[in-house]
Design a protein around this motif. Structure first.
Motif, PDB file in Angstrom:
ATOM      1  N   SER A  69     -65.380 -36.528 -10.663  1.00  0.00           N
ATOM      2  CA  SER A  69     -65.218 -36.184  -9.213  1.00  0.00           C
ATOM      3  C   SER A  69     -63.624 -35.410  -9.221  1.00  0.00           C
ATOM      4  CB  SER A  69     -65.443 -37.139  -7.851  1.00  0.00           C
ATOM      5  OG  SER A  69     -64.290 -38.227  -8.247  1.00  0.00           O
ATOM      6  N   GLN A  70     -62.796 -35.972 -10.136  1.00  0.00           N
ATOM      7  CA  GLN A  70     -61.277 -35.556 -10.059  1.00  0.00           C
ATOM      8  C   GLN A  70     -61.258 -34.659 -11.577  1.00  0.00           C
ATOM      9  OE1 GLN A  70     -58.829 -38.740  -9.412  1.00  0.00           O
ATOM     10  NE2 GLN A  70     -59.622 -39.527  -7.593  1.00  0.00           N
ATOM     11  N   THR A  71     -62.036 -34.632 -12.111  1.00  0.00           N
ATOM     12  CA  THR A  71     -62.138 -33.741 -13.407  1.00  0.00           C
ATOM     13  C   THR A  71     -60.944 -34.326 -14.282  1.00  0.00           C
ATOM     14  OG1 THR A  71     -60.996 -31.867 -12.438  1.00  0.00           O
ATOM     15  CG2 THR A  71     -63.405 -31.838 -12.661  1.00  0.00           C
ATOM     16  N   SER A  72     -60.785 -35.624 -14.384  1.00  0.00           N
ATOM     17  CA  SER A  72     -59.670 -36.174 -15.226  1.00  0.00           C
ATOM     18  C   SER A  72     -60.306 -37.052 -16.282  1.00  0.00           C
ATOM     19  CB  SER A  72     -58.677 -36.817 -14.204  1.00  0.00           C
ATOM     20  OG  SER A  72     -59.542 -38.061 -13.886  1.00  0.00           O
ATOM     21  N   PHE A  73     -59.303 -37.179 -17.284  1.00  0.00           N
ATOM     22  CA  PHE A  73     -59.455 -38.113 -18.363  1.00  0.00           C
ATOM     23  C   PHE A  73     -58.346 -38.753 -18.579  1.00  0.00           C
ATOM     24  CE2 PHE A  73     -61.884 -39.776 -21.359  1.00  0.00           C
ATOM     25  CZ  PHE A  73     -61.636 -39.564 -22.965  1.00  0.00           C
ATOM     26  N   HIS A  74     -57.554 -39.649 -17.857  1.00  0.00           N
ATOM     27  CA  HIS A  74     -56.295 -40.035 -18.153  1.00  0.00           C
ATOM     28  C   HIS A  74     -56.151 -41.191 -19.287  1.00  0.00           C
ATOM     29  CE1 HIS A  74     -55.241 -37.569 -14.744  1.00  0.00           C
ATOM     30  NE2 HIS A  74     -55.431 -38.603 -13.720  1.00  0.00           N
ATOM     31  N   LEU A  75     -55.292 -41.082 -20.056  1.00  0.00           N
ATOM     32  CA  LEU A  75     -55.061 -41.988 -21.168  1.00  0.00           C
ATOM     33  C   LEU A  75     -54.057 -43.313 -20.442  1.00  0.00           C
ATOM     34  CD1 LEU A  75     -55.440 -42.766 -24.131  1.00  0.00           C
ATOM     35  CD2 LEU A  75     -53.170 -41.706 -24.466  1.00  0.00           C
ATOM     36  N   LYS A  76     -54.519 -44.587 -20.811  1.00  0.00           N
ATOM     37  CA  LYS A  76     -53.977 -45.596 -20.000  1.00  0.00           C
ATOM     38  C   LYS A  76     -53.901 -46.707 -21.076  1.00  0.00           C
ATOM     39  CE  LYS A  76     -55.967 -44.746 -15.408  1.00  0.00           C
ATOM     40  NZ  LYS A  76     -56.552 -45.343 -14.285  1.00  0.00           N
ATOM     41  N   LYS A  77     -52.692 -47.483 -20.999  1.00  0.00           N
ATOM     42  CA  LYS A  77     -52.492 -48.759 -21.769  1.00  0.00           C
ATOM     43  C   LYS A  77     -52.138 -49.877 -20.798  1.00  0.00           C
ATOM     44  CE  LYS A  77     -50.888 -50.525 -26.102  1.00  0.00           C
ATOM     45  NZ  LYS A  77     -49.928 -50.171 -27.392  1.00  0.00           N
ATOM     46  N   PRO A  78     -52.522 -51.222 -20.737  1.00  0.00           N
ATOM     47  CA  PRO A  78     -51.867 -52.220 -19.816  1.00  0.00           C
ATOM     48  C   PRO A  78     -50.424 -52.445 -20.006  1.00  0.00           C
ATOM     49  CG  PRO A  78     -54.145 -52.798 -20.769  1.00  0.00           C
ATOM     50  CD  PRO A  78     -53.479 -51.565 -21.653  1.00  0.00           C
ATOM     51  N   SER A  79     -49.906 -52.439 -21.307  1.00  0.00           N
ATOM     52  CA  SER A  79     -48.621 -53.145 -21.606  1.00  0.00           C
ATOM     53  C   SER A  79     -48.075 -51.867 -22.874  1.00  0.00           C
ATOM     54  CB  SER A  79     -48.872 -54.263 -22.083  1.00  0.00           C
ATOM     55  OG  SER A  79     -47.552 -54.841 -22.572  1.00  0.00           O
ATOM     56  N   ALA A  80     -47.073 -51.103 -22.566  1.00  0.00           N
ATOM     57  CA  ALA A  80     -46.660 -50.393 -23.559  1.00  0.00           C
ATOM     58  C   ALA A  80     -45.544 -50.918 -24.374  1.00  0.00           C
ATOM     59  CB  ALA A  80     -45.923 -49.194 -22.774  1.00  0.00           C
ATOM     60  N   LEU A  81     -45.646 -50.460 -25.862  1.00  0.00           N
ATOM     61  CA  LEU A  81     -44.676 -50.877 -26.679  1.00  0.00           C
ATOM     62  C   LEU A  81     -43.847 -49.801 -27.257  1.00  0.00           C
ATOM     63  CD1 LEU A  81     -47.440 -52.459 -29.286  1.00  0.00           C
ATOM     64  CD2 LEU A  81     -45.967 -53.642 -27.343  1.00  0.00           C
ATOM     65  N   VAL A  82     -42.888 -50.157 -27.650  1.00  0.00           N
ATOM     66  CA  VAL A  82     -41.627 -48.864 -28.172  1.00  0.00           C
ATOM     67  C   VAL A  82     -42.547 -47.940 -29.086  1.00  0.00           C
ATOM     68  CG1 VAL A  82     -39.649 -48.772 -29.163  1.00  0.00           C
ATOM     69  CG2 VAL A  82     -39.682 -50.264 -27.390  1.00  0.00           C
ATOM     70  N   SER A  83     -43.200 -48.652 -29.918  1.00  0.00           N
ATOM     71  CA  SER A  83     -43.792 -48.041 -31.050  1.00  0.00           C
ATOM     72  C   SER A  83     -44.903 -47.245 -30.674  1.00  0.00           C
ATOM     73  CB  SER A  83     -44.710 -49.049 -32.251  1.00  0.00           C
ATOM     74  OG  SER A  83     -45.534 -49.821 -31.308  1.00  0.00           O
ATOM     75  N   ASP A  84     -45.504 -47.110 -29.506  1.00  0.00           N
ATOM     76  CA  ASP A  84     -46.261 -46.175 -28.869  1.00  0.00           C
ATOM     77  C   ASP A  84     -45.465 -44.764 -28.415  1.00  0.00           C
ATOM     78  OD1 ASP A  84     -47.678 -48.583 -26.538  1.00  0.00           O
ATOM     79  OD2 ASP A  84     -48.585 -47.815 -28.656  1.00  0.00           O
ATOM     80  N   SER A  85     -44.336 -44.902 -28.545  1.00  0.00           N
ATOM     81  CA  SER A  85     -43.515 -43.512 -28.333  1.00  0.00           C
ATOM     82  C   SER A  85     -43.974 -42.463 -29.218  1.00  0.00           C
ATOM     83  CB  SER A  85     -41.942 -43.689 -28.553  1.00  0.00           C
ATOM     84  OG  SER A  85     -41.570 -44.665 -27.592  1.00  0.00           O
ATOM     85  N   ALA A  86     -44.436 -41.451 -28.828  1.00  0.00           N
ATOM     86  CA  ALA A  86     -45.237 -40.299 -29.537  1.00  0.00           C
ATOM     87  C   ALA A  86     -45.594 -39.033 -28.571  1.00  0.00           C
ATOM     88  CB  ALA A  86     -46.390 -40.717 -30.378  1.00  0.00           C
ATOM     89  N   LEU A  87     -46.338 -38.165 -29.293  1.00  0.00           N
ATOM     90  CA  LEU A  87     -46.797 -37.088 -28.668  1.00  0.00           C
ATOM     91  C   LEU A  87     -48.325 -37.245 -28.294  1.00  0.00           C
ATOM     92  CD1 LEU A  87     -45.384 -33.752 -30.225  1.00  0.00           C
ATOM     93  CD2 LEU A  87     -45.554 -34.346 -27.794  1.00  0.00           C
ATOM     94  N   TYR A  88     -48.791 -37.036 -27.378  1.00  0.00           N
ATOM     95  CA  TYR A  88     -50.188 -37.416 -26.992  1.00  0.00           C
ATOM     96  C   TYR A  88     -50.697 -36.048 -26.584  1.00  0.00           C
ATOM     97  CZ  TYR A  88     -49.195 -42.202 -27.507  1.00  0.00           C
ATOM     98  OH  TYR A  88     -48.754 -43.487 -28.154  1.00  0.00           O
ATOM     99  N   PHE A  89     -52.055 -35.829 -27.186  1.00  0.00           N
ATOM    100  CA  PHE A  89     -52.733 -34.526 -26.794  1.00  0.00           C
ATOM    101  C   PHE A  89     -54.026 -34.897 -26.418  1.00  0.00           C
ATOM    102  CE2 PHE A  89     -50.109 -31.298 -28.577  1.00  0.00           C
ATOM    103  CZ  PHE A  89     -49.201 -32.060 -29.484  1.00  0.00           C
ATOM    104  N   CYS A  90     -54.516 -34.293 -25.283  1.00  0.00           N
ATOM    105  CA  CYS A  90     -56.056 -34.368 -24.877  1.00  0.00           C
ATOM    106  C   CYS A  90     -56.664 -33.134 -25.192  1.00  0.00           C
ATOM    107  CB  CYS A  90     -55.811 -34.236 -23.090  1.00  0.00           C
ATOM    108  SG  CYS A  90     -57.297 -34.185 -22.407  1.00  0.00           S
ATOM    109  N   ALA A  91     -57.886 -33.197 -25.534  1.00  0.00           N
ATOM    110  CA  ALA A  91     -58.609 -32.207 -26.093  1.00  0.00           C
ATOM    111  C   ALA A  91     -60.030 -32.176 -25.427  1.00  0.00           C
ATOM    112  CB  ALA A  91     -58.743 -31.985 -27.579  1.00  0.00           C
ATOM    113  N   VAL A  92     -60.643 -30.954 -25.683  1.00  0.00           N
ATOM    114  CA  VAL A  92     -62.115 -30.713 -25.072  1.00  0.00           C
ATOM    115  C   VAL A  92     -62.755 -29.910 -26.089  1.00  0.00           C
ATOM    116  CG1 VAL A  92     -61.493 -28.550 -23.779  1.00  0.00           C
ATOM    117  CG2 VAL A  92     -63.594 -30.041 -23.090  1.00  0.00           C
ATOM    118  N   ARG A  93     -63.873 -30.375 -26.391  1.00  0.00           N
ATOM    119  CA  ARG A  93     -64.893 -29.456 -27.384  1.00  0.00           C
ATOM    120  C   ARG A  93     -65.437 -28.201 -26.496  1.00  0.00           C
ATOM    121  NH1 ARG A  93     -70.974 -31.219 -28.801  1.00  0.00           N
ATOM    122  NH2 ARG A  93     -71.250 -29.941 -26.661  1.00  0.00           N
ATOM    123  N   GLU A  94     -65.081 -27.059 -27.582  1.00  0.00           N
ATOM    124  CA  GLU A  94     -65.452 -25.797 -27.076  1.00  0.00           C
ATOM    125  C   GLU A  94     -66.404 -25.266 -28.299  1.00  0.00           C
ATOM    126  OE1 GLU A  94     -63.051 -23.017 -25.090  1.00  0.00           O
ATOM    127  OE2 GLU A  94     -65.209 -22.213 -25.010  1.00  0.00           O
TER     128      GLU A  94
END
Lengths: 115, 116
Positions: B70-95
């Motif tokens: 309904s919101q056309t969303s696909f949010h990425l989540k994590k309950p408890s962040a780690l310093v090592s999670d620091s990075a670039l995150y990319f969402c992608a769709v099949r075309e």
């Protein structure tokens, strides 16, 4: 097996020169993709092979760009008469099942700097 | 054309706090959605995908994503962040490209910074 391998990792060239990048996919993967990534942007799809057949090349950026996969194993991406705007990271990815069920496995990329 | 949008260039979160990286999609038909992570000087690594089924998808490194039609969303989540999670995150769709198959269309990426 160590994943998708790309060579060279970094290439510096002068404008007008030709460059070639090589990609060795994961050995059992029959699908191979090339992408380009510029700073601050996501990867941009360029071309796609299934075995040795190049099934999609309309996204190649100009006729200076060409790709081959002669025996269905490794692939090369060539850029002729390089321009400064070609400076980017060139990424290769492979997959075994296509995107109906699977995902792409990426190499670490080949960074091109055109002076 | 199928596309995704990542509205945030950067997300900052303190270690131990929950994190969310946002992605919205624009597709015709049923979307095939993916999340990838890129660490410095490393290749893109697959985190998770949604093809069909449960709206909550679990992936690598404790990440999960919620598909919301309904919101056309696909949010990425994590309950408890780690310093090592620091990075670039990319969402992608099949075309689909012509009759020949599929590739992934990527968003522009979101830089996640987790501070100690």
């Amino acid at each position: 097996d160590t994943g998708v391998s790309q060579d060279p990792r970094h290439k510096i060239t002068k404008r007008g020169q030709n460059v070639t990048f090589r990609c060795d996919p994961i050995s059992e993967h029959n699908r191979l993709y090339w992408y380009r990534q510029t700073l601050g942007q996501g990867p941009e799809f360029l071309t796609y092979f299934q075995n040795e057949a190049q099934l999609e090349k309309s996204r190649l950026l100009s006729d200076r760009f060409s790709a081959e996969r002669p025996k269905g194993s490794f692939s090369t991406l060539e850029i002729q008469r390089t321009e400064q705007g070609d400076s980017a990271m060139y990424l290769c990815a492979s997959s075994s099942r296509g995107l109906n069920t699977g995902e792409l496995f990426f190499g670490e990329g080949s960074r091109l700097t055109v002076l | 054309a199928q596309s995704v949008a990542q509205p945030e260039d950067q997300v900052n979160v303190a270690e131990g706090n929950p994190l969310t990286v946002k992605c919205t999609y624009s597709v015709s038909g049923n979307p095939y959605l993916f999340w990838y992570v890129q660490y410095p000087n490393r290749g893109l690594q697959f985190l998770l995908k949604y093809i069909t089924g449960d709206n909550l998808v679990k992936g690598s490194y404790g990440f999960e994503a919620e598909f919301n039609k309904s919101q056309t969303s696909f949010h990425l989540k994590k309950p408890s962040a780690l310093v090592s999670d620091s990075a670039l995150y990319f969402c992608a769709v099949r075309e689909r490209y012509s009759n020949s198959g599929y590739a992934l269309n990527f968003g522009k990426g979101t830089s996640l910074l987790v501070t100690p």
